[in-house]
Design an enzyme around this catalytic site. Structure first.
Site, mmCIF file in Angstrom:
data_model
loop_
_atom_site.group_PDB
_atom_site.id
_atom_site.type_symbol
_atom_site.label_atom_id
_atom_site.label_comp_id
_atom_site.label_asym_id
_atom_site.label_seq_id
_atom_site.Cartn_x
_atom_site.Cartn_y
_atom_site.Cartn_z
ATOM 1 N N LYS A 80 0.841 -1.203 0.000
ATOM 2 C CA LYS A 80 0.000 0.000 0.000
ATOM 3 C C LYS A 80 0.876 1.254 0.000
ATOM 4 C CE LYS A 80 -3.884 2.014 2.653
ATOM 5 N NZ LYS A 80 -4.743 1.879 3.862
ATOM 6 N N SER A 155 -9.757 1.940 3.000
ATOM 7 C CA SER A 155 -8.884 2.665 2.103
ATOM 8 C C SER A 155 -7.866 1.780 1.367
ATOM 9 C CB SER A 155 -8.120 3.736 2.880
ATOM 10 O OG SER A 155 -7.259 3.155 3.830
ATOM 11 N N SER A 179 -9.866 -0.350 7.264
ATOM 12 C CA SER A 179 -9.295 -0.244 5.917
ATOM 13 C C SER A 179 -8.610 -1.489 5.376
ATOM 14 C CB SER A 179 -8.311 0.913 5.863
ATOM 15 O OG SER A 179 -9.006 2.113 5.669
HETATM 16 N N1 GLN Z 1 -13.143 4.250 6.399
HETATM 17 C C1 GLN Z 1 -12.549 4.731 7.603
HETATM 18 C C2 GLN Z 1 -12.173 6.181 7.439
HETATM 19 O O1 GLN Z 1 -12.478 6.716 6.451
HETATM 20 C C3 GLN Z 1 -11.367 3.883 7.981
HETATM 21 C C4 GLN Z 1 -10.159 4.212 7.211
HETATM 22 C C5 GLN Z 1 -8.975 3.400 7.633
HETATM 23 O O2 GLN Z 1 -9.096 2.388 8.307
HETATM 24 N N2 GLN Z 1 -7.812 3.877 7.260
HETATM 25 O O3 GLN Z 1 -11.577 6.769 8.279
#
Ligand code: GLN
Length: 489
Positions: A80, A155, A179
């Site tokens: 990532k 994400s 995420s």
């Molecule tokens: N969807 C969540 C957010 O927007 C989690 C994102 C994540 O785990 N990095 O913050």
């Protein structure tokens, strides 16, 4: 096709010299060339460097290095875009870092290399890991391999899509509120968020430091166990990483789950839960009973406060962490008439809309006069949420939930409605607030279109072995993890 196999299948073939690391890496690169036009999992990748690493792995194999010494020898693992890999671009899905090249390897990258892995590629993601759909990337969205009109989750959407589309054998992602698990669920792979402290975050660009963890996205539970084993362990450079060495997670994969107690939380039977998702999770619960697990009803009474608590704490920490992107030390710079003007112009041009929204929210909840009402309160509620889980774990070994209330939604469907997007994290964010571990694995498909459904298992602090044991046992009696998306093969 070699790129469709798991780590453990390939490791066997490599050790028996049936294949070479170069052949595996070439198979992945061929696949990337064929499907990237429709998926866009990668922001970039360096094929020549990947092939060089593969050739080096082959020399190790010829020299007699074994799987016991280097469990990931010759296995292509994609990364990532939020993790530092020496000599590679590091953008976090954002424009603000410009042409930045990382001068060092994150600890997890060092560890993957020590285990013999071929570390390659920069996987697409929501900008600074803020999002649930990968639509917030400045490099354009990633598409779900099961239906390219849909999002892959986020994400770590690039990580999940790349694993599901067999562009790599496994991937690393990061999980602050879901995420890793949510995109794994929506793309049909296994994703594991380790317990806070299990994996060093040195070299992970911080989003919310009290919530972030790095973890694997993989094709099955055994592969997740192998990658977790490689990246876990104490690191003096991350003071939140725990002392001691990590166990051999594959040792837990003996299929024995008889007598384990699984909790079903009554607060998780929410109205917005999709019918097919609910039915698939119910069916999985029955399978676990058949395997000898005992199902116990539990209560997580503060569930309704989790989303609000998360969006106060995560934005507060993000507003502090992202202050460093100011155009002075690295990344893009937009000149200004004085330093403040320079900061404003650089940040105004460099950050996308969602990141700006979070920074503004975070600065607000931390500002004097509001700090007590929002941030301090949220911290207290967080303690209660953690207590709910620890109480539940007095009665059960793990908790079983859907990973996401729905299967993958259409690109653009929630893009203009941040609150709807935030609510899709309802089942995943408590895990980060509580600091416990969580895993998502495939547990079925919706009928039409055919889209993966994810089952979430939540475990005690440092209970990763139990989660992997449960996931592996379930895989032995279900076909879901073996299904492949209908891309050109
Ligand atoms: N969807 C969540 C957010 O927007 C989690 C994102 C994540 O785990 N990095 O913050």
């Amino acid at each position: 096709m070699l790129n469709e196999l798991t780590i453990w299948e390939l490791a066997g073939k490599l050790e028996r010299r049936e294949v070479s690391a170069l052949e595996i890496m070439r198979a992945c690169l061929d696949r990337i060339e064929r499907v990237e036009g429709s998926i866009h999992s990668f922001i970039s990748y360096d094929a020549a460097d990947a092939l060089e690493q593969a050739a080096a792995a082959d020399r190790h194999l010829v020299g007699g290095t074994t799987r016991r010494q280097k469990p990931l020898l010759g296995i292509p693992i994609a990364i990532k875009d939020v993790l530092a890999v020496r000599g590679q671009p590091l953008n976090c899905g954002s424009k603000i870092l410009g042409q930045f090249i990382s001068p060092y390897d994150a600890t997890v990258i060092e560890k993957l290399r020590e285990a013999g892995a071929i570390v390659f590629g920069r996987l697409n993601m929501d900008e600074f890991a803020m999002g649930s759909s990968t639509e917030n990337s400045s490099f354009g969205p990633t598409r779900n391999p099961w239906d390219t009109s849909r999002i892959p989750g986020g994400s770590s959407g690039g990580s999940a899509a790349a694993v599901a589309a067999d562009e790599c054998i496994a991937a690393l992602g990061s999980d602050t509120g879901g995420s890793i698990r949510q995109p794994a669920a929506l793309c049909g792979c296994v994703g594991l968020k380790p317990t806070y402290g299990r994996v060093s975050r040195y070299g992970l660009v911080a989003f919310a430091s009290s919530l972030d963890q790095i973890g694997p996205l993989a094709k099955d539970a055994r592969d997740a166990a192998l990658v977790l084993g490689a990246i876990s362990g104490h690191d003096a450079r991350d003071s939140t990483s725990v002392e001691g060495t990590a166990p051999d997670y594959t040792a837990a994969l003996d299929g024995r789950i008889k007598g384990l107690k699984l909790g079903l939380a009554k607060e998780y039977m929410i109205g917005g839960l999709d019918g097919e998702v609910g039915a698939a999770v119910q069916a999985a619960v029955s399978q676990y009973e058949k395997l000898g697990a005992e199902i116990v009803e539990i209560s997580l009474p503060r569930t309704e406060f989790a989303v609000a608590t998360y969006y106060i704490i995560a934005t507060a920490e993000a507003s502090a962490n992202l202050a460093r992107f100011d155009g002075i030390r690295y990344g893009r710079r937009v000149e200004g008439s004085d330093p403040i003007d320079l900061y404003c112009k650089t940040r105004g041009a460099g950050f996308g809309a969602e990141v700006k929204r979070r920074i503004i929210l975070g600065a607000y909840v931390l500002s004097s006069g509001y700090y007590d009402a929002y941030y301090l309160r949220a911290q207290k509620v967080r303690t209660l949420i953690r207590r709910d889980f620890l109480n539940a774990f007095d009665k059960v070994d793990a908790i079983i939930t859907p990973t996401s209330p729905t299967a993958a939604f259409k690109i653009g469907e929630k893009a203009d409605d941040p609150l709807q997007m935030y609510l899709s994290d309802i089942f995943t964010i408590s895990c980060n607030l509580a600091g416990i571990c969580g895993l998502s694995l495939p547990c079925g498909f919706t009928a039409s279109p055919k889209l993966p459904i994810g089952l979430q298992l939540l475990g005690k602090p440092f209970g990763e072995e139990t989660l992997l044991r449960l996931a592996h046992a379930y895989e032995q009696i279900t076909p879901w993890h073996n299904e492949k998306p209908p891309l050109e093969r």
